[in-house]
Design a protein around this motif. Structure first.
Motif, PDB file in Angstrom:
ATOM      1  N   GLY A 113      53.173  15.313   7.581  1.00  0.00           N
ATOM      2  CA  GLY A 113      54.305  15.507   6.794  1.00  0.00           C
ATOM      3  C   GLY A 113      54.632  13.735   6.579  1.00  0.00           C
ATOM      4  N   VAL A 114      54.980  13.620   8.404  1.00  0.00           N
ATOM      5  CA  VAL A 114      55.344  12.655   8.822  1.00  0.00           C
ATOM      6  C   VAL A 114      53.823  11.766   8.509  1.00  0.00           C
ATOM      7  CG1 VAL A 114      56.108  11.157  10.776  1.00  0.00           C
ATOM      8  CG2 VAL A 114      57.504  13.425   9.721  1.00  0.00           C
ATOM      9  N   ASP A 115      53.159  11.681   8.493  1.00  0.00           N
ATOM     10  CA  ASP A 115      51.742  10.803   8.559  1.00  0.00           C
ATOM     11  C   ASP A 115      51.785  10.555   6.868  1.00  0.00           C
ATOM     12  OD1 ASP A 115      50.118   8.962   9.477  1.00  0.00           O
ATOM     13  OD2 ASP A 115      47.971  10.815   8.941  1.00  0.00           O
ATOM     14  N   LEU A 116      52.023  11.139   5.847  1.00  0.00           N
ATOM     15  CA  LEU A 116      51.347  11.076   4.545  1.00  0.00           C
ATOM     16  C   LEU A 116      52.490  10.718   4.209  1.00  0.00           C
ATOM     17  CD1 LEU A 116      49.329  11.735   2.979  1.00  0.00           C
ATOM     18  CD2 LEU A 116      51.214  14.393   2.148  1.00  0.00           C
ATOM     19  N   THR A 157      53.380  11.264  -3.650  1.00  0.00           N
ATOM     20  CA  THR A 157      53.407  11.742  -2.081  1.00  0.00           C
ATOM     21  C   THR A 157      53.959  11.444  -1.453  1.00  0.00           C
ATOM     22  OG1 THR A 157      51.089   9.822  -3.173  1.00  0.00           O
ATOM     23  CG2 THR A 157      51.487  10.154  -0.628  1.00  0.00           C
ATOM     24  N   PHE A 158      55.390  10.572  -1.632  1.00  0.00           N
ATOM     25  CA  PHE A 158      56.785  11.205  -0.838  1.00  0.00           C
ATOM     26  C   PHE A 158      56.969  12.063  -1.265  1.00  0.00           C
ATOM     27  CE2 PHE A 158      61.313  10.421  -1.429  1.00  0.00           C
ATOM     28  CZ  PHE A 158      61.321   9.751   0.590  1.00  0.00           C
ATOM     29  N   PHE A 159      57.489  12.776  -2.436  1.00  0.00           N
ATOM     30  CA  PHE A 159      57.830  14.130  -1.897  1.00  0.00           C
ATOM     31  C   PHE A 159      56.675  15.174  -1.496  1.00  0.00           C
ATOM     32  CE2 PHE A 159      60.209  11.883  -5.688  1.00  0.00           C
ATOM     33  CZ  PHE A 159      61.402  12.166  -5.257  1.00  0.00           C
ATOM     34  N   ALA A 160      55.781  14.806  -2.210  1.00  0.00           N
ATOM     35  CA  ALA A 160      54.738  15.927  -1.131  1.00  0.00           C
ATOM     36  C   ALA A 160      54.427  15.907  -0.168  1.00  0.00           C
ATOM     37  CB  ALA A 160      53.090  15.454  -2.186  1.00  0.00           C
ATOM     38  N   ALA A 219      52.329   7.334   2.518  1.00  0.00           N
ATOM     39  CA  ALA A 219      53.179   6.766   0.424  1.00  0.00           C
ATOM     40  C   ALA A 219      53.518   5.533   0.866  1.00  0.00           C
ATOM     41  CB  ALA A 219      54.188   8.246   0.771  1.00  0.00           C
ATOM     42  N   TYR A 220      54.123   4.493   1.879  1.00  0.00           N
ATOM     43  CA  TYR A 220      54.686   3.517   2.116  1.00  0.00           C
ATOM     44  C   TYR A 220      53.594   2.686   1.465  1.00  0.00           C
ATOM     45  CZ  TYR A 220      59.564   5.104   1.713  1.00  0.00           C
ATOM     46  OH  TYR A 220      60.281   5.961   2.243  1.00  0.00           O
ATOM     47  N   SER A 221      52.565   2.779   1.684  1.00  0.00           N
ATOM     48  CA  SER A 221      51.732   1.935   1.577  1.00  0.00           C
ATOM     49  C   SER A 221      51.172   1.159   0.017  1.00  0.00           C
ATOM     50  CB  SER A 221      50.670   1.905   2.606  1.00  0.00           C
ATOM     51  OG  SER A 221      49.257   2.694   2.416  1.00  0.00           O
TER      52      SER A 221
END
Length: 99
Positions: free
Chosen positions: A27-30, A46-49, A34-36
């Protein structure tokens, strides 16, 4: 080979902690990934997932650890009270006043 009654609980705890940590790191990696993203829509999804994955895995991890340490504390308290008062192990009959 049979394990003592404490072993399956320990193995279950280890598996749950390991899976929670794996999904927490995923989750942290995702979240970082998401910021890229270029598209705002994909970023929001992606942020909320990723936050949902982090939240669920952290809740499972916290629940497992609380359950494990509260069980250990109650076992230690039970051992101490049974050493002080050996008559406390006698159980009373069930209360039938609820019927």
């Amino acid at each position: 080979m049979r394990f003592p009654s404490e072993r399956p609980g320990f193995l279950s705890t280890v598996v749950q902690v390991a899976l929670s940590l794996i999904f927490l790191l995923f989750g942290v990696d995702l979240l970082v990934g998401a910021y890229s993203l270029e598209s705002p829509h994909y970023f929001i999804l992606t942020f909320f997932a990723s936050n949902l994955i982090i939240l669920i895995s952290a809740a499972v991890l916290a629940g497992v650890l609380v359950r494990r340490f509260s069980r250990r504390a109650s076992t230690e308290e039970g051992d101490a009270s049974s050493e002080e008062n050996p008559e406390s192990e006698v159980s009373s009959p069930p209360d039938d006043s609820m019927e």
